[in-house]
Design a protein around this motif. Structure first.
Motif, PDB file in Angstrom:
ATOM      1  N   LYS A  75       0.834  -1.201   0.000  1.00 58.69           N
ATOM      2  CA  LYS A  75       0.000   0.000   0.000  1.00 58.69           C
ATOM      3  C   LYS A  75       0.867   1.249   0.000  1.00 58.69           C
ATOM      4  N   PHE A  76       1.941   1.237   0.809  1.00 61.10           N
ATOM      5  CA  PHE A  76       2.849   2.377   0.869  1.00 61.10           C
ATOM      6  C   PHE A  76       3.519   2.596  -0.482  1.00 61.10           C
ATOM      7  N   GLU A  77       3.961   1.518  -1.132  1.00 60.96           N
ATOM      8  CA  GLU A  77       4.619   1.630  -2.433  1.00 60.96           C
ATOM      9  C   GLU A  77       3.655   2.197  -3.476  1.00 60.96           C
ATOM     10  N   LYS A  78       2.403   1.747  -3.452  1.00 65.26           N
ATOM     11  CA  LYS A  78       1.406   2.254  -4.398  1.00 65.26           C
ATOM     12  C   LYS A  78       1.161   3.738  -4.165  1.00 65.26           C
ATOM     13  N   GLU A  79       1.054   4.137  -2.912  1.00 67.88           N
ATOM     14  CA  GLU A  79       0.841   5.543  -2.577  1.00 67.88           C
ATOM     15  C   GLU A  79       2.039   6.393  -2.992  1.00 67.88           C
ATOM     16  N   LYS A  80       3.228   5.853  -2.819  1.00 60.19           N
ATOM     17  CA  LYS A  80       4.449   6.560  -3.202  1.00 60.19           C
ATOM     18  C   LYS A  80       4.472   6.819  -4.716  1.00 60.19           C
ATOM     19  N   VAL A  81       4.069   5.818  -5.488  1.00 60.75           N
ATOM     20  CA  VAL A  81       4.040   5.969  -6.948  1.00 60.75           C
ATOM     21  C   VAL A  81       3.018   7.022  -7.363  1.00 60.75           C
ATOM     22  N   LEU A  82       1.886   7.066  -6.661  1.00 59.20           N
ATOM     23  CA  LEU A  82       0.819   7.998  -7.024  1.00 59.20           C
ATOM     24  C   LEU A  82       1.090   9.437  -6.605  1.00 59.20           C
ATOM     25  N   THR A  83       2.029   9.655  -5.686  1.00 58.08           N
ATOM     26  CA  THR A  83       2.282  11.008  -5.189  1.00 58.08           C
ATOM     27  C   THR A  83       3.732  11.455  -5.348  1.00 58.08           C
ATOM     28  N   GLY A  84       4.599  10.606  -5.856  1.00 57.36           N
ATOM     29  CA  GLY A  84       6.031  10.894  -5.887  1.00 57.36           C
ATOM     30  C   GLY A  84       6.478  11.738  -7.069  1.00 57.36           C
ATOM     31  N   THR A  85       7.710  12.227  -6.949  1.00 59.68           N
ATOM     32  CA  THR A  85       8.387  12.969  -8.009  1.00 59.68           C
ATOM     33  C   THR A  85       9.567  12.119  -8.445  1.00 59.68           C
ATOM     34  N   PHE A  86       9.538  11.651  -9.697  1.00 56.52           N
ATOM     35  CA  PHE A  86      10.507  10.660 -10.125  1.00 56.52           C
ATOM     36  C   PHE A  86      11.307  11.078 -11.350  1.00 56.52           C
ATOM     37  N   GLY A  87      12.464  10.447 -11.465  1.00 53.22           N
ATOM     38  CA  GLY A  87      13.331  10.592 -12.622  1.00 53.22           C
ATOM     39  C   GLY A  87      13.922   9.241 -12.950  1.00 53.22           C
ATOM     40  N   ILE A  88      14.683   9.194 -14.038  1.00 50.73           N
ATOM     41  CA  ILE A  88      15.312   7.947 -14.460  1.00 50.73           C
ATOM     42  C   ILE A  88      16.672   8.291 -15.061  1.00 50.73           C
ATOM     43  N   PRO A  89      17.687   7.472 -14.846  1.00 51.48           N
ATOM     44  CA  PRO A  89      19.007   7.753 -15.429  1.00 51.48           C
ATOM     45  C   PRO A  89      18.965   7.719 -16.960  1.00 51.48           C
ATOM     46  N   PHE A  90      19.732   8.597 -17.577  1.00 55.14           N
ATOM     47  CA  PHE A  90      19.788   8.713 -19.033  1.00 55.14           C
ATOM     48  C   PHE A  90      20.737   7.677 -19.646  1.00 55.14           C
ATOM     49  N   LYS A  91      21.722   7.252 -18.878  1.00 57.35           N
ATOM     50  CA  LYS A  91      22.793   6.394 -19.385  1.00 57.35           C
ATOM     51  C   LYS A  91      22.302   5.123 -20.084  1.00 57.35           C
ATOM     52  N   PRO A  92      21.325   4.373 -19.540  1.00 53.71           N
ATOM     53  CA  PRO A  92      20.887   3.161 -20.254  1.00 53.71           C
ATOM     54  C   PRO A  92      20.317   3.441 -21.644  1.00 53.71           C
ATOM     55  N   PHE A  93      19.638   4.551 -21.806  1.00 50.40           N
ATOM     56  CA  PHE A  93      19.075   4.894 -23.113  1.00 50.40           C
ATOM     57  C   PHE A  93      20.186   5.249 -24.099  1.00 50.40           C
ATOM     58  N   LEU A  94      21.183   5.968 -23.602  1.00 47.57           N
ATOM     59  CA  LEU A  94      22.324   6.330 -24.436  1.00 47.57           C
ATOM     60  C   LEU A  94      23.066   5.070 -24.883  1.00 47.57           C
ATOM     61  N   ARG A  95      23.251   4.150 -23.978  1.00 47.78           N
ATOM     62  CA  ARG A  95      23.933   2.890 -24.322  1.00 47.78           C
ATOM     63  C   ARG A  95      23.118   2.053 -25.307  1.00 47.78           C
ATOM     64  N   ASN A  96      21.790   2.033 -25.151  1.00 44.71           N
ATOM     65  CA  ASN A  96      20.946   1.271 -26.078  1.00 44.71           C
ATOM     66  C   ASN A  96      20.997   1.837 -27.487  1.00 44.71           C
ATOM     67  N   ALA A  97      21.135   3.144 -27.613  1.00 46.01           N
ATOM     68  CA  ALA A  97      21.228   3.768 -28.934  1.00 46.01           C
ATOM     69  C   ALA A  97      22.584   3.505 -29.570  1.00 46.01           C
ATOM     70  N   GLU A  98      23.576   3.159 -28.768  1.00 47.46           N
ATOM     71  CA  GLU A  98      24.935   2.860 -29.198  1.00 47.46           C
ATOM     72  C   GLU A  98      25.549   3.974 -30.056  1.00 47.46           C
ATOM     73  N   PRO A  99      26.047   5.041 -29.403  1.00 44.38           N
ATOM     74  CA  PRO A  99      26.733   6.091 -30.159  1.00 44.38           C
ATOM     75  C   PRO A  99      27.920   5.509 -30.932  1.00 44.38           C
ATOM     76  N   LYS A 100      28.113   6.002 -32.130  1.00 40.08           N
ATOM     77  CA  LYS A 100      29.231   5.513 -32.949  1.00 40.08           C
ATOM     78  C   LYS A 100      30.547   6.003 -32.357  1.00 40.08           C
ATOM     79  N   GLU A 101      31.640   5.400 -32.787  1.00 38.93           N
ATOM     80  CA  GLU A 101      32.956   5.683 -32.199  1.00 38.93           C
ATOM     81  C   GLU A 101      33.369   7.145 -32.327  1.00 38.93           C
ATOM     82  N   ASN A 102      32.960   7.823 -33.370  1.00 34.33           N
ATOM     83  CA  ASN A 102      33.353   9.214 -33.565  1.00 34.33           C
ATOM     84  C   ASN A 102      32.389  10.202 -32.906  1.00 34.33           C
ATOM     85  N   ALA A 103      31.387   9.708 -32.187  1.00 35.97           N
ATOM     86  CA  ALA A 103      30.427  10.583 -31.495  1.00 35.97           C
ATOM     87  C   ALA A 103      31.114  11.257 -30.315  1.00 35.97           C
TER      88      ALA A 103
END
Length: 165
Positions: A75-103
């Motif tokens: 119940k606490f976790e559900k309430e936290k999700v409904l009222t929280g302020t969240f972010g997510i790290p950018f690094k996994p998305f950057l790695r999934n896109a796989e910048p080329k060697e000259n980037a």
């Protein structure tokens, strides 16, 4: 489609990001405490070993006990999700896109202009996607925070795309 952010440029895979589904992602961070916590990076193996050791010691001393608070924790976790302020790290998305060697740089395209960051700096970015349990509709879909929190009070808003060059 206005909530979709494109990831393009000098990358192997051009991907799209949908911040609407990140609320269910285990990588989400609580932005109300993230930047004020000590920036101590713990050794994951050491942390795991300590947790297992503590659990083992407790079971030896007290016997195996199943927590009676499982319902209240959910119940606490559900309430936290409904009222929280969240972010997510950018690094996994950057790695999934796989910048080329000259980037070398990542350009954050927003309605207010562009912001250029070195690839190493961009890896530390945090993408804020909700405030007080609500998606960022007015000036979103994401707010971009530097990893050190230096722009915590004035993040980059109204982000439309990330471009790698």
């Amino acid at each position: 489609m206005e909530n979709i952010i494109t990831f393009k440029g000098n990358v192997k895979y051009q991907i799209t990001l949908d911040p609407g589904v990140w609320i269910f992602d285990d990588r989400r961070l609580d932005l109300t405490t993230y930047f004020i916590q000590d920036d101590i990076r713990k050794n994951e193996l050491e942390e795991y070993t300590k947790a297992v050791s503590k659990h083992w010691d407790r079971e030896i001393m007290e016997g195996a006990v199943f927590p009676p608070t499982l319902k209240t924790e959910k119940k606490f976790e559900k309430e936290k999700v409904l009222t929280g302020t969240f972010g997510i790290p950018f690094k996994p998305f950057l790695r999934n896109a796989e910048p080329k060697e000259n980037a070398e740089t990542v350009i954050i395209e927003s309605e207010d202009g562009e912001a250029r960051l070195a690839l190493s700096q961009a890896e530390e970015l945090i993408l804020g996607f909700s405030k007080d349990g609500k998606p960022l509709k007015e000036d979103g879909p994401v707010h971009v925070y530097y990893g050190d929190g230096s722009n915590q009070n004035s993040p980059i808003k109204s982000v439309k795309a990330f471009r790698v060059e």
